[in-house]
Enzyme design. Structure first.
Site, PDB file in Angstrom:
ATOM      1  N   ASP A  17      34.642  42.164  34.315  1.00  0.00           N
ATOM      2  CA  ASP A  17      35.138  41.350  33.211  1.00  0.00           C
ATOM      3  C   ASP A  17      34.721  39.886  33.342  1.00  0.00           C
ATOM      4  O   ASP A  17      34.989  39.083  32.444  1.00  0.00           O
ATOM      5  CB  ASP A  17      36.669  41.443  33.122  1.00  0.00           C
ATOM      6  CG  ASP A  17      37.119  42.335  31.970  1.00  0.00           C
ATOM      7  OD1 ASP A  17      36.250  42.930  31.310  1.00  0.00           O
ATOM      8  OD2 ASP A  17      38.340  42.435  31.740  1.00  0.00           O
TER       9      ASP A  17
ATOM     10  N   ASP B 225      50.243  49.752  35.217  1.00  0.00           N
ATOM     11  CA  ASP B 225      50.196  50.921  36.086  1.00  0.00           C
ATOM     12  C   ASP B 225      51.485  51.741  36.017  1.00  0.00           C
ATOM     13  O   ASP B 225      51.463  52.937  35.706  1.00  0.00           O
ATOM     14  CB  ASP B 225      49.889  50.505  37.522  1.00  0.00           C
ATOM     15  CG  ASP B 225      50.610  49.217  37.938  1.00  0.00           C
ATOM     16  OD1 ASP B 225      51.588  48.841  37.273  1.00  0.00           O
ATOM     17  OD2 ASP B 225      50.195  48.603  38.933  1.00  0.00           O
TER      18      ASP B 225
END
Length: 738
Positions: free
Chosen positions: A193, A337
């Protein structure tokens, strides 16, 4: 007897047998219900029966004595008995607390008293949920893979990165490429990224896939989802860019997916080969368990029993089809997560935890970075509590709901912990009586609850969390997670994902005054409270009841002084100049000199940049000598060129010369990616000894008090210098005017 009559008799016999079996089953159920009711009545009686001071002391002493006798014994049954004893004592305390200590006579008493009661109820709820969560950990073992590798599935390995240095990411990529898996079924991708050219060049050089995207929307979760749309492996293994997998990761983990067709995610521990700020600043690395060890050593195996294992963002495998069914990695919260695991469980899919470290990474380098990481976790859990509360909605069983509830409640400890750190000051500063009971009765009920719960948790958690360290960890974080948790709970759309910095250095030791401000304030208040309490004690020495009350508050305040002192001590950032931390490991090796001489030896540590070697006696290899080091494991070996940079007795430090990609690959295989390396050091810390742990925390608290004194003296000198300077300037100005 004809066949029809025989058939009729058989039918009657079968009907009679079924009736008898049904009657027996009904009787069995009836007996179980009666026994359950009797047990509940006995349990309720133990909790609610009123007792005076000495009967309560005797009851608590018997319960505590039984626990002390049973504690050294092994087996899960003993653990269950200790939990039952602790639950009785704790609920008995809370029942007494609610029914006998709330007769407040002033608004001030009520304000502080009810505040403390709410904090205690929170702590008790977390304690009981923790017992439920960890009473019977699953201890899942690996499932062997089929011998026919043709049936093994394809796996995509994702390594997301944003702003981490190349030196951190490189070893993870080499470790991922070294995974023992058919090469035609394994594809490794760096998800960058940061869109950095040097990362693309590295991937091209070592044969690794490289992916970027046009924006950074949804941070890590968006990065993973973008890769999910561009790859097609049946399974996805995810590693943070500083978590280096071992060669055996897939072979030890994938078997469960082949056995359980409903398994959507399998998580393994996060293991760290560098010290976190607590371990480094307090010098407890390898002697006191890491802060996260409790979660990965106890809680996750308890979650696994209830089919509520959490996805932790790294060191995990996910089944693509099921992940795609829930829309990919969750993007609604900053703890993508845990939220993803919750969504999978809501769909009726299974999640699993394999408690064998199969990867290792870098811990946070500074206390400020550590606090920032925990603030993000706390904010994310508050978001889940508001946006997708596990107590509500479909798809979860009761055990799963309670496991997720405990995980969320844990991050709301900020306000209760601050209440506990200041509660005795309500009496010492304002004369507020937060308990409407005598000091002796408080001690008779509260002390057994505290001792019994700590003893039980020491039994359940002692291999992964030492006594009293939980109070230190929570005290350090309490001030900082309070605001984001409360503000996010009110407005869950607030907050953004922040990346935890890794791979940095601390060139010289320094006291982080910014991070320490709340600890210094709390320590100052508690020291002032102790001074006031000692004065009160001197003026009320002829009143036994008053003396007992003052002493109880003084002891509580003293404990808070120790905790806040430890918080100040951890704020002293110690020097860290290594870019690549060293890992202690004794590995067989061979040293070859340019003259052709070879010596068998062993390593005592290694890093990305070099190795520490223990030589045989009487071997002289001067500093600056170029040597080749060969590492061996079974039939495998890796040779790397090095030069000697340190000699100290039989110990020699060597630095790696420039390695080719192939040499780096093999070096990683023999060091960071060794299958046995992290598992052999997992759960090997010294077991908990409560008195020893208390002594250690006291020692650190005293160190913090010394540091606090030095800060006060330094600030006083600075103030005096500024005052003197200002006075001199005024005098000079006055003379000039004259």
């Amino acid at each position: 007897m004809n066949s029809a009559t025989s058939r009729t008799w058989r039918q009657r016999a079968e009907a009679a047998a079924q009736k008898a079996a049904g009657l027996s089953l009904w009787r069995h159920r009836f007996v179980r219900i009666v026994l359950l009711i009797l047990a509940l009545i006995a349990f309720g009686t133990l909790i609610m029966v009123p007792l005076g001071f000495w009967p309560q002391v005797l009851f608590s002493a018997c319960m505590l004595g039984l626990a002390l006798v049973l504690r050294p014994s092994g087996g899960r049954l003993v653990s269950q008995i200790l939990i039952a004893l602790s639950v009785v004592i704790s609920l008995r305390y809370m029942y007494w607390r609610i029914t006998e200590t709330l007769g407040f006579t002033s608004l001030l008493d009520a304000l502080f008293g009810y505040g403390l009661l709410l904090a205690e109820i929170y702590a008790l709820l977390v304690l009981l949920l923790g017992y439920m969560q960890t009473a019977w950990p699953l201890h899942r073992k690996p499932v062997p893979m089929p011998e026919d590798v043709d049936v093994w599935p394809t796996v995509d390995v994702y390594v997301p990165t944003y702003n981490e240095p190349l030196s951190v990411v490189r070893q993870t990529l080499y470790g991922a490429l070294a995974l023992d898996w058919p090469q035609d079924k394994l594809r490794v991708y760096l998800l960058d990224d940061g869109r950095r050219p040097e990362f693309r060049e590295l991937c091209e050089e070592i044969g690794c896939g490289y992916m970027t995207r046009d924006d950074n929307r949804h941070a890590k979760a968006g990065n993973l989802n973008a890769a999910l749309a561009r790859t097609d492996g049946e399974y996805i293994a995810i590693f943070d860019c500083d978590h280096i997998p071992t060669r055996s990761f897939l072979q030890l983990s994938m078997g469960w997916f082949l056995r359980d067709s409903k398994l959507a995610m399998l998580q393994t521990p996060h293991h760290f080969f560098s010290p976190d700020p607590f371990e480094r600043n307090l010098n407890t690395f390898q002697s006191v368990p890491n802060e996260g060890n409790l979660f990965y050593g106890v809680v996750q195996e308890g979650n696994d029993l209830w089919n509520a294992s959490f996805f932790c963002g790294s060191c995990a495998i996910m089944r693509r089809s099921m992940l795609e069914e829930i829309g990919g990695v969750a993007v609604e919260t900053v703890t993508e997560d845990a939220h993803t695991a919750l969504k999978l469980n809501r769909k009726g899919y299974n999640t699993a935890y394999l408690g064998i470290p199969q990867a290792a990474g870098l811990a946070t380098e500074s206390l400020s970075a550590h606090v920032g990481q925990r603030m993000r976790w706390a904010r994310g859990m508050a978001q889940i509590a508001r946006l997708d509360n596990p107590l509500l909605g479909p798809g979860l069983k009761l055990g799963q709901r309670l496991c997720y509830l405990n995980a969320m409640l844990h991050f709301f400890f900020g306000l209760p912990r601050l209440v506990f750190l200041t509660a005795p000051l309500a009496y010492l500063f304002f004369g507020a009586h937060v308990f409407q009971a005598s000091a002796l009765m408080i001690a008779a009920y509260a002390l057994p609850h505290i001792i019994q719960s700590n003893m039980t948790n020491s039994r359940l958690q002692g291999r992964f969390r030492h006594s009293f360290w939980n109070e230190v960890y929570e005290s350090v974080l309490a001030w900082y997670i309070l605001r984001p948790v409360l503000s996010t709970f009110i407005n869950p759309r607030r907050g953004a994902f922040n990346v935890t910095a890794k791979g940095g250095i601390i060139e010289k030791s320094f006291f982080d005054a910014n991070i320490a401000r709340p600890y210094i304030l709390l320590l100052s208040l508690n020291l002032l409270g102790m001074a006031i309490g000692l004065v009160m004690l001197a003026f009320n020495f002829d009143d036994p009841d008053q003396v007992m009350t003052i002493l109880m508050n003084l002891l509580w305040t003293l404990f808070n002084v120790v905790l806040t002192g430890a918080c100040v001590a951890v704020s002293l950032e110690t020097r860290q100049v290594r870019h690549s931390p060293r890992v202690e490991a004794e590995l067989p090796a061979m040293v070859r000199t340019s003259e052709g001489l070879a010596y068998r030896c062993s390593t005592y540590d290694f890093s990305e940049q070099g190795l520490g070697i223990t030589l045989p006696p009487d071997i002289d290899i001067p500093v600056g000598t170029k040597v080749e080091i060969t590492l061996r494991r079974g039939d495998d070996e890796a040779s790397v060129p090095t030069h000697v940079v340190l000699r100290q007795g039989r110990r020699m430090g060597v630095k790696l010369d420039d390695l080719t990609p192939e040499q780096t690959f093999h070096y990683t295989q023999m060091t960071f990616a060794r299958a046995d390396l992290w598992a052999s050091s997992w759960n090997t810390k010294t077991p908990d000894a409560p008195l020893k742990a208390l002594h250690e925390v006291l020692r650190i608290g005293v160190r913090g008090l010394g540091l606090f004194g030095a800060v006060v003296v330094q600030n006083a000198r600075s103030w005096m210098t500024r005052t003197q300077s200002g006075s001199d300037k005024s005098s000079t100005k006055l003379k000039a005017e004259r």
